[in-house]
Design a protein around this motif. Structure first.
Motif, mmCIF file in Angstrom:
data_model
loop_
_atom_site.group_PDB
_atom_site.id
_atom_site.type_symbol
_atom_site.label_atom_id
_atom_site.label_comp_id
_atom_site.label_asym_id
_atom_site.label_seq_id
_atom_site.Cartn_x
_atom_site.Cartn_y
_atom_site.Cartn_z
ATOM 1 N N VAL A 131 38.648 28.361 41.103
ATOM 2 C CA VAL A 131 39.482 29.478 41.348
ATOM 3 C C VAL A 131 39.067 30.553 41.524
ATOM 4 O O VAL A 131 39.312 31.637 42.082
ATOM 5 C CB VAL A 131 40.301 29.337 39.999
ATOM 6 C CG1 VAL A 131 41.475 30.547 39.928
ATOM 7 C CG2 VAL A 131 41.446 28.114 39.840
ATOM 8 N N GLU A 132 37.901 30.790 40.718
ATOM 9 C CA GLU A 132 37.165 32.036 40.632
ATOM 10 C C GLU A 132 36.509 32.109 42.244
ATOM 11 O O GLU A 132 36.511 33.340 42.633
ATOM 12 C CB GLU A 132 35.809 31.928 39.905
ATOM 13 C CG GLU A 132 34.960 33.267 40.061
ATOM 14 C CD GLU A 132 33.915 33.106 38.872
ATOM 15 O OE1 GLU A 132 33.372 34.189 38.622
ATOM 16 O OE2 GLU A 132 33.888 32.219 38.132
ATOM 17 N N GLU A 133 35.883 31.124 42.826
ATOM 18 C CA GLU A 133 35.396 31.086 44.125
ATOM 19 C C GLU A 133 36.505 31.329 45.154
ATOM 20 O O GLU A 133 36.389 32.085 45.946
ATOM 21 C CB GLU A 133 34.631 29.732 44.566
ATOM 22 C CG GLU A 133 33.277 29.773 43.876
ATOM 23 C CD GLU A 133 32.364 30.840 44.044
ATOM 24 O OE1 GLU A 133 32.055 31.178 45.275
ATOM 25 O OE2 GLU A 133 31.791 31.229 43.162
ATOM 26 N N ALA A 134 37.659 30.980 45.080
ATOM 27 C CA ALA A 134 38.817 30.981 45.886
ATOM 28 C C ALA A 134 39.085 32.645 45.747
ATOM 29 O O ALA A 134 39.413 33.148 46.945
ATOM 30 C CB ALA A 134 40.082 30.132 45.677
ATOM 31 N N SER A 135 39.219 33.099 44.555
ATOM 32 C CA SER A 135 39.565 34.475 44.409
ATOM 33 C C SER A 135 38.666 35.410 45.119
ATOM 34 O O SER A 135 38.818 36.551 45.775
ATOM 35 C CB SER A 135 39.755 34.922 42.871
ATOM 36 O OG SER A 135 38.494 34.977 42.227
ATOM 37 N N LYS A 136 37.155 35.156 45.114
ATOM 38 C CA LYS A 136 36.244 35.788 45.658
ATOM 39 C C LYS A 136 36.415 35.849 47.139
ATOM 40 O O LYS A 136 36.155 36.831 48.020
ATOM 41 C CB LYS A 136 34.884 35.540 45.252
ATOM 42 C CG LYS A 136 34.465 35.717 43.738
ATOM 43 C CD LYS A 136 33.106 35.466 43.341
ATOM 44 C CE LYS A 136 32.809 35.829 41.868
ATOM 45 N NZ LYS A 136 31.364 35.239 41.301
ATOM 46 N N ASP A 137 36.636 34.603 47.651
ATOM 47 C CA ASP A 137 36.763 34.664 49.088
ATOM 48 C C ASP A 137 37.934 35.436 49.691
ATOM 49 O O ASP A 137 38.079 36.147 50.520
ATOM 50 C CB ASP A 137 36.952 33.112 49.549
ATOM 51 C CG ASP A 137 35.726 32.397 49.410
ATOM 52 O OD1 ASP A 137 34.556 33.090 49.311
ATOM 53 O OD2 ASP A 137 35.873 31.033 49.109
ATOM 54 N N SER A 138 39.166 35.124 48.715
ATOM 55 C CA SER A 138 40.264 36.160 49.309
ATOM 56 C C SER A 138 40.198 37.312 49.176
ATOM 57 O O SER A 138 40.581 38.201 50.090
ATOM 58 C CB SER A 138 41.580 35.394 48.210
ATOM 59 O OG SER A 138 42.568 36.257 48.503
ATOM 60 N N ALA A 139 39.452 37.920 48.128
ATOM 61 C CA ALA A 139 38.994 39.223 48.047
ATOM 62 C C ALA A 139 38.252 39.818 49.131
ATOM 63 O O ALA A 139 38.510 41.060 49.550
ATOM 64 C CB ALA A 139 38.656 39.685 46.507
#
Length: 278
Positions: A131-139
């Motif tokens: 989830v953390e990696e996905a949120s960073k990619d989205s940001a």
């Protein structure tokens, strides 16, 4: 001469009761605000984050790696009741004389309560590495495209000075960890507080980059369900004097807690390193 002791003493006691009553009222309001901000739940999440960080420290720094004894020490350091007591005490001290009514008016109603629930839920979700990696990619994509929502989050970050205050907090925590290592006797002879400070400052650029990445990814994910109107109301409150006072109190309280935790971790690492060498 008339005896004035009785009337004077009575008046003094009456006046002394007023500040006590006011103080009790302020303490009660601070307690309500502490709960309304979801700080007990957030501290539970921070404990979980701390236990994971303890695993990383063991892998990177302890010759014998992770052990039950180390896990127990880290669990004791991240004792959530002690964390709550420290944050609550400093938080209350920092808010003395501030407009608690304005803070409560926002956070005990909407959109304040929704904001808090979203923040806690997002922090819990980020315990999952995927989830953390996905949120960073989205940001990163939102930042590249400069989406309207990214621009609103940027305004929120600026209003609360979130990058600079988080960077300062991280630098201080790292220094506290170093001091724990030095005071615990784990560092080579000649490694002084001054050298530790120099090393910490050398990390500033990396810490600033990591901080910005985490702050934007967290906020964009947390506030995604908010309407533009709700997010704008949050930004507007953050820009008020009450919002600024509250933000400063939170950072002071949490930074104090993290400094103490970091030093305790440094001392703990020292103890384990020395015992294993022996």
């Amino acid at each position: 001469m008339p005896n004035l002791a009785g009337p004077v003493l009575a008046a003094t006691l009456a006046l002394a009761g007023l500040p006590s009553f006011a103080q009790d009222t302020a303490t009660e309001k601070t307690g309500v605000l502490f709960e309304a901000l979801g700080l007990p739940q957030m501290l539970e999440v921070m404990r979980a984050e701390g236990l994971e960080y303890g695993d990383t420290i063991a892998q990177d720094m302890l010759p014998g790696g992770q052990s039950a004894r180390w896990d127990a020490l880290v669990s004791d350091i991240y004792d959530v009741e002690m964390m709550q007591e420290e944050v609550r005490a400093i938080f209350g001290e920092e808010l003395e004389g501030d407009d608690l009514d304005a803070m409560l008016a926002f956070y005990t109603t909407e959109p304040g309560q929704t904001v808090i629930n979203l923040e806690v839920s997002a922090r819990e979700a980020l315990l999952d590495d995927a989830v953390e990696e996905a949120s960073k990619d989205s940001a990163a994509i939102a930042a590249m495209d400069e989406t309207p929502r990214f621009q609103m989050i940027e305004a929120f970050v600026d209003a609360n000075d979130l990058i600079e205050t988080n960077v300062v907090g991280a630098l201080n925590s790292n220094y506290a960890f170093y001091m724990g290592l030095i005071d615990g006797g784990a560092m080579p002879e000649g490694v002084t507080a001054e050298l530790a400070l120099q090393d910490v400052w050398a990390q500033e650029d990396e810490i600033r980059s990591d901080t910005a990445e985490w702050v934007y990814s967290f906020l964009l994910m947390a506030y995604q369900p908010l309407s533009d109107e709700e997010l704008q109301a949050y930004i507007a409150f953050s820009e008020t004097e009450a919002g600024q006072d509250l933000n400063a109190a939170l950072f002071t309280a949490f930074n104090g807690m993290f400094d103490d935790i970091s030093r305790a971790l440094g001392l703990g690492v020292s103890r384990f390193m020395i015992s294993q060498e022996l």
